[in-house]
Design an enzyme around this catalytic site. Structure first.
Site: not given
Ligand code: ATR
Length: 275
Positions: A21, A70, A91, A107, A132-133, A135, A221, A243
């Site tokens: 970032s 988050k 986020n 996101d 996936g489940a 955040g 990524y 990603g």
């Protein structure tokens, strides 16, 4: 009194040292000639609330929030954007006047922009498998369902978490659930949103889950191919994407919220993914 110098931004997470970032926001700022500073701050769960308040009391301009904060971030702010309220996760935080903290979730918009605008994937009427489940999935379900897929399946190791999300977001579209082994086939798009690749693993899926035309997207990524995309490539999938685009697009949405301008993203994605 606000201090002089650059406008201050930061990412709070645990861990955060791997984050790109600062590089991304540095390139954004350069596009506009903005003078900003963007720091990575490792904040443990117990310290999160205090750290957010201290940052804004000290005239910080804006925060990004990542794993594992988050959902906690959604509790700290005074106000949520509709998309953050729907996700139940934040986020991006910006200070409005008089210490009013607004929480947003960029996101989902980041993922949809990357899929639809950058990669030309058509979501309406499609069959989407989400792995996936946690955040990461919570943030993207509503935007995906708003694109009106025929079916969205959540496959997860722990079935109850998938069930919980299906209940919470079921009003927005047709959600089915499964484990990995019974994830089925014929999917147009498979999105890996598990954190399994962080440890070099991947869910064991049926080979029918991907076909040559299936778009395979890994929210993870990095320089190396992810285990999920390596597996999909071996099965002949030709449309495999890491990603990077989602990462840059969610950052551009955050930048827009903070500074009122949306940066150009293509050159930044190329700088990250192409090199
Ligand atoms: P995030 O914010 O990245 O989603 P999270 O909320 O901790 O992080 O969720 C991690 C997700 O990755 C979950 O779906 C988790 O499955 P469980 O709900 O069963 O815990 C999944 N996950 C993590 N490691 C995994 C592995 N080795 N194999 C399969 N799924 C895994």
């Amino acid at each position: 009194m606000p201090r002089g110098g650059p406008d201050r931004y930061a990412l709070f997470g645990h861990p955060v040292s791997h984050s790109w970032s600062p590089f991304i926001h540095g390139l954004f700022a350069r596009q506009f000639g903005h003078d900003i500073e963007y720091k990575l701050v490792d904040v443990e769960r117990a310290d999160f609330r205090r750290a957010v308040i201290d940052f804004f009391v000290d005239h910080g301009k804006g925060l990004n929030v990542t794993l594992p904060h988050k959902q906690a971030a959604a509790e700290v702010v005074n106000e949520l954007t509709p998309r953050a309220a729907r996700a139940g996760a934040v986020n991006t935080i910006v200070a409005r006047d008089a210490m009013q903290l607004l929480g947003d979730n960029t996101d989902g918009a980041g993922l949809i922009t990357d899929l639809v605008d950058n990669l030309g994937v058509s979501l309406e009427g499609s069959r989407i498998l989400v792995l996936g489940a946690g955040g990461a999935v919570r943030g993207v379900l509503a935007p995906l369902l708003r694109c009106r897929p025929e079916e969205l399946r959540i496959a997860n190791r722990t079935r109850e978490r998938a069930e919980g999300l299906a209940q919470e977001f079921g009003d927005l579209g047709n959600i089915t659930i499964s484990g990995f082994a019974d994830a089925g086939g014929g999917w147009n798009l498979v999105i890996n949103a598990t954190s399994a690749s962080l440890s070099g693993q991947m869910p064991v899926l049926p080979v029918a889950a991907v076909a040559p035309g299936t778009v395979c997207y890994d929210m993870a990524y990095g320089r190396a191919e992810t285990p999920f995309l390596a597996w999909a490539s071996r099965l002949g999938a030709t449309r495999c994407h890491k990603g990077w685009g989602m990462l840059v697009e969610q950052a551009a949405e955050a930048y827009l919220l903070w500074r009122g301008v949306r940066p150009e993203t293509r050159s930044v994605i190329e700088a990250l993914a192409g090199g």
